[in-house]
Scaffold this active site. Structure first.
Site, short mmCIF file in Angstrom:
data_model
loop_
_atom_site.label_atom_id
_atom_site.label_comp_id
_atom_site.label_asym_id
_atom_site.label_seq_id
_atom_site.Cartn_x
_atom_site.Cartn_y
_atom_site.Cartn_z
N ASP A 111 45.18 39.71 49.30
CA ASP A 111 44.78 38.92 50.50
C ASP A 111 43.13 38.66 50.53
OD1 ASP A 111 44.75 41.70 50.43
OD2 ASP A 111 43.96 41.84 52.65
N ASP A 137 37.58 46.37 51.01
CA ASP A 137 38.35 47.28 51.78
C ASP A 137 37.90 48.59 51.40
OD1 ASP A 137 39.70 45.07 52.31
OD2 ASP A 137 41.63 45.65 51.79
N HIS A 140 39.38 42.34 59.39
CA HIS A 140 40.54 42.85 58.67
C HIS A 140 41.22 43.85 59.41
CE1 HIS A 140 42.48 44.76 55.01
NE2 HIS A 140 42.12 43.87 54.37
#
Lengths: 310, 310
Positions: B55, B200, B259
């Site tokens: 992603d 992330d 996110h």
């Protein structure tokens, strides 16, 4: 490349009888297009890839990754394409640490039969592009006509196991010694439908053979007729080449043009409507694909839906 | 995965002084988002990749291929990321037969300085995710304050080469023997702006160090506070972790959350507005990213634009 109004290549063939969708190519953003449509990615059972150019495959890794994440019980996906396709998908999965939660099988396509089941045969032919490219043909098998129960009853045949044999067109001997040909009790054969997808290619005889008697032919038309030189250089089709293929193949219902160069956007000397006129002059039953266009391949009341993204 | 309303990760940092755009991550569909925005892909000069999950990278091959096709004289693109990034891009180009029409250079990032020029320093720090992930910090260098021409004239300093030295804050000896300190003729130092992108990651000290005194921190917030257990399992942040990072790092202007898990879509027990409230309770200057959101990082009348896709 995508434009503001047209995404890169992907076509979805909906088989409502079995709640399945078969994809042809999967350009970047195909999963986004699914979200905007009434198609469910969880129904995608097979993906047929024509060739390895990015505008036909760059959506595959994301599409396959999201299929596994949606938690919708994704069934197995079988993917058909050139020998490098498996290696490409392996590389994308390996580097992005993507783990598939459902079975995924990649098959290398060779000209000829690619897939067969009780109802469908899928075959492919080599097209003429800068790199190896295949067009695909999906043939729905002809079915024996509808069994006439009334006629059977009038002949004094009792309902039961014999009906099954007669429905299959077999010759049956009754208890009283009479011989009955099941075919006489069945209506006319129900002709299967034929769907053909040709991209990317310059005009070629193989495309005509592949599209023979197709109900619907989706054929690329990157260029206008006057840019035929460019078409030969880049091994793409003009709108007139696509129409000539449809005409020579005696396409029955519809030619659908797709894969247009952005150079024909509104405001240019030549526009997409000119490509359409050129094609229609040769093959009148021509329309242009646009994103989310749906076309029903009709046959005696039933319908099989084809969705086309340009 | 994308939803109908939010695409996967990509953030564009616009540097209007040099007509450049720097990208942070490039999820699938980033090139499509560019087409819908007022950003030009031809201005993209650097791309910083945080980690190898799909992603964040599946849009790169298509983005880079289209940059070369637009015929807009794409300049060199430098890409920064994990060691596998170059191999992934090589594989995609090799299998898709994509040839770049402009120079492309891939750099492997290590914690510390990643890039520096006259105006900017970009550094990165290791975050805490399931696979190696880096957060990025862009620091605009402090500049000497504006040179006061009037004050110089009043001191009887003639315009000329001396002005250059004084503007740089140097001590200069005039023809009459007087010594003048340039710094006395310059206004207060113009503080550079600081932009930090953390995704992330689960809560970690490195994120706080990276975000120290940032004007704007973009931090992932995949989960709500009550789903902290999931956040630790999957090595993502809750909204409250992101806020705690901003608070501890003394972020000056704005925390922007991005996110988000699709589980907080409208109609669910917890919605995105709840994640926002949780974060604002800890760090009031918090907003949520949405596709095409633009945020100006302000400084004394000038502006540097940040565009955020969730």
């Amino acid at each position: 490349m995508p434009t503001r109004s047209r995404n890169v290549s992907s076509v979805a063939l909906r088989l409502p009888q079995r709640a399945e969708v078969w994809l042809f190519d999967c350009g970047e953003g195909t999963q986004h297009q699914f979200l905007k449509s009434d198609f469910k990615s969880s129904q995608v059972r097979r993906i047929f890839v024509t060739h390895m150019h990015g505008d036909h495959i760059f959506g595959l890794p994301g599409f396959l990754a999201s299929c596994g994440m949606a938690g919708t019980g994704q069934q197995q996906i079988d993917i058909y394409g050139p020998p490098e396709l498996g290696k490409y998908l392996d590389a994308c999965r390996r580097y992005s640490k993507t783990h598939s939660s459902y079975p995924l099988q990649v098959h290398v396509t060779e000209p000829g039969k690619v897939y067969e089941d009780d109802t469908y045969i899928v075959s492919c032919e080599r097209l003429k592009h800068r790199i190896p490219a295949h067009g695909y043909r999906v043939v729905e098998k002809d079915q024996i006509g509808h069994f006439d129960v009334k006629k059977a009853a009038n002949l004094g045949i009792p309902p039961g196991p014999l009906y099954g044999q007669l429905k299959r067109g077999e010759v049956v001997t009754l208890a009283d010694g009479r011989k009955v040909n099941g075919a006489d009790l069945c209506g006319p054969t129900i002709m299967g439908r034929k769907f053909v997808y040709c991209t990317d290619t310059v005009f070629c005889e193989n495309a005509i053979a592949l599209a023979d008697q197709a109900d619907v032919l989706i054929h690329e038309a990157t260029f206008a007729h006057q840019d035929a030189e460019l078409a030969y250089q880049r091994m793409h089709s003009t709108s007139t080449m696509a129409a000539q293929v449809a005409l020579a193949a005696q396409v029955k219902q519809q030619l659908i043009l797709t894969h247009f160069s952005p150079r024909y956007a509104p405001g240019n000397a030549l526009e997409l409507k000119d490509l359409l006129s050129e094609a229609q002059a040769i093959f009148p039953n021509t329309i242009m694909a646009k994103d989310f266009l749906t076309y029903d391949i009709e046959r005696s009341g039933e319908a099989k839906q084809v969705k086309v993204s340009a």
